[in-house]
Design a protein around this motif. Structure first.
Motif, PDB file in Angstrom:
ATOM      1  N   ARG A  58       0.917  -1.081  -0.145  1.00  0.00           N
ATOM      2  CA  ARG A  58      -0.010  -0.074  -0.172  1.00  0.00           C
ATOM      3  C   ARG A  58       1.027   1.132  -0.189  1.00  0.00           C
ATOM      4  NH1 ARG A  58      -4.870   0.900  -2.359  1.00  0.00           N
ATOM      5  NH2 ARG A  58      -3.079  -1.192  -3.111  1.00  0.00           N
ATOM      6  N   GLN A  65       0.294   6.899  -7.045  1.00  0.00           N
ATOM      7  CA  GLN A  65      -0.594   7.304  -7.603  1.00  0.00           C
ATOM      8  C   GLN A  65      -1.422   8.472  -7.169  1.00  0.00           C
ATOM      9  OE1 GLN A  65      -2.877   6.077  -9.133  1.00  0.00           O
ATOM     10  NE2 GLN A  65      -1.308   4.432 -10.205  1.00  0.00           N
ATOM     11  N   ALA A  98      -3.318   9.063  -9.032  1.00  0.00           N
ATOM     12  CA  ALA A  98      -4.733   9.053  -9.327  1.00  0.00           C
ATOM     13  C   ALA A  98      -5.380  11.199  -9.145  1.00  0.00           C
ATOM     14  CB  ALA A  98      -5.551   9.465  -7.551  1.00  0.00           C
ATOM     15  N   ILE A 127     -13.711   7.886  -5.593  1.00  0.00           N
ATOM     16  CA  ILE A 127     -13.273   6.349  -6.222  1.00  0.00           C
ATOM     17  C   ILE A 127     -12.212   6.012  -5.912  1.00  0.00           C
ATOM     18  CG2 ILE A 127     -12.988   4.626  -8.562  1.00  0.00           C
ATOM     19  CD1 ILE A 127     -16.092   6.117  -9.348  1.00  0.00           C
ATOM     20  N   GLU A 128     -10.765   7.052  -6.435  1.00  0.00           N
ATOM     21  CA  GLU A 128      -9.762   6.975  -6.144  1.00  0.00           C
ATOM     22  C   GLU A 128      -9.405   6.818  -4.818  1.00  0.00           C
ATOM     23  OE1 GLU A 128      -7.657   6.196  -9.266  1.00  0.00           O
ATOM     24  OE2 GLU A 128      -8.939   6.847 -10.433  1.00  0.00           O
ATOM     25  N   GLY A 130     -11.211   5.480  -2.868  1.00  0.00           N
ATOM     26  CA  GLY A 130     -11.367   3.927  -2.254  1.00  0.00           C
ATOM     27  C   GLY A 130     -10.339   3.233  -2.628  1.00  0.00           C
ATOM     28  N   ARG A 131      -9.722   3.874  -3.967  1.00  0.00           N
ATOM     29  CA  ARG A 131      -9.358   2.668  -5.287  1.00  0.00           C
ATOM     30  C   ARG A 131      -7.612   2.569  -3.912  1.00  0.00           C
ATOM     31  NH1 ARG A 131      -9.136   3.755 -11.738  1.00  0.00           N
ATOM     32  NH2 ARG A 131     -11.152   3.144 -11.325  1.00  0.00           N
ATOM     33  N   LEU A 132      -7.660   3.473  -3.140  1.00  0.00           N
ATOM     34  CA  LEU A 132      -5.904   3.953  -2.412  1.00  0.00           C
ATOM     35  C   LEU A 132      -6.474   3.230  -1.321  1.00  0.00           C
ATOM     36  CD1 LEU A 132      -4.865   7.586  -2.526  1.00  0.00           C
ATOM     37  CD2 LEU A 132      -4.483   5.782  -3.946  1.00  0.00           C
ATOM     38  N   ARG A 134      -7.577   0.372  -1.265  1.00  0.00           N
ATOM     39  CA  ARG A 134      -8.090  -0.887  -0.890  1.00  0.00           C
ATOM     40  C   ARG A 134      -7.549  -1.816   0.057  1.00  0.00           C
ATOM     41  NH1 ARG A 134      -7.483  -2.472  -6.943  1.00  0.00           N
ATOM     42  NH2 ARG A 134      -9.340  -1.190  -6.988  1.00  0.00           N
TER      43      ARG A 134
END
Length: 236
Positions: A58, A65, A98, A127-128, A130-132, A134
């Protein structure tokens, strides 16, 4: 008559030599401690490696990102003010971050009402983010489970010690202390893994929060630029 005198230091030297010849005191080795922890050390070790993997995975993704050039938003504003919408869109796409993807979608909505552009920035931003975030939840789970596993190992070890005492009918401080220190190893290991996971979880969240704040500032400047040409046209 000559008298032979034996130095008084011979006895001291003999005692020192005897002491030096004594067996050295045993020292605790890390691998030995881990081995004495019992079967509970297996899931704790598994959680330890999982926590390390998640933290490093991560960390590198979030850092890559959320990286933004110092003049990114200024370049985007200049292109938009000059009417180079396609160039601004391509510039954001080439960032491969991102922030670039968020502003790429926002620039693609230029011409729509400001409220729609703001909604686009907010939606794509969520959304971005949320991806980070994860897999960060797994770190939180590890931070809670690892200490509990350690306590379970310690409690099971204490139960085993008293069970053996009941069978042998012999209460010995050596037996109790020896078995107890071995079982306390699981508590220490579980707490260490929990601290690592807990620290990594919050440090990574701090990185995401820093990115979120920078994104909000850049979005505000971008929306402000879109509003200025409209006001100028109305004045004319």
């Amino acid at each position: 008559m000559l008298l032979l005198q034996v130095p008084a230091t011979d006895t001291t030297a003999a005692s020192l030599s005897a002491a030096s010849g004594a067996a050295p005191q045993q020292s605790l080795q890390l691998l030995d401690l881990v081995a004495k922890g019992g079967w509970v050390m297996i899931p704790i070790a598994f959680l330890f490696f999982c926590a390390l993997y998640l933290i490093f995975e991560r960390f590198f993704i979030i850092r890559a990102q959320t990286r933004t050039d110092a003049g990114f938003i200024d370049n985007v504003k200049d292109m938009v003010l000059q009417g180079n919408i396609k160039s601004a869109e391509s510039f954001c796409k080439n960032q491969r971050t991102a922030t670039g993807r968020i502003f790429e979608k926002a620039i693609g909505r230029i011409g729509s009402p400001i409220r729609e552009i703001e909604a686009t920035v907010e939606t794509v931003g969520q959304i971005e983010i949320g991806r980070l975030e994860r897999n960060l939840g797994y770190l939180g789970i590890i931070a809670g489970i690892a200490p509990l596993l350690g306590f379970i190992g310690t409690i099971s070890g204490i139960i085993r010690i008293f069970y053996d005492i009941s069978l042998s009918d012999n209460i010995s401080v050596g037996i109790i202390a020896g078995g107890l220190y071995e079982k306390m190893i699981t508590s220490g290991a579980g707490l260490i893994v929990g601290v690592i996971a807990y620290t990594g979880y919050h440090l990574l969240n701090m990185m995401i929060e820093k990115f979120t704040l920078a994104l909000e500032m850049n979005a505000f400047e971008f929306i402000e630029v879109l509003q200025k040409p409209t006001e100028t046209v109305r004045m004319r």
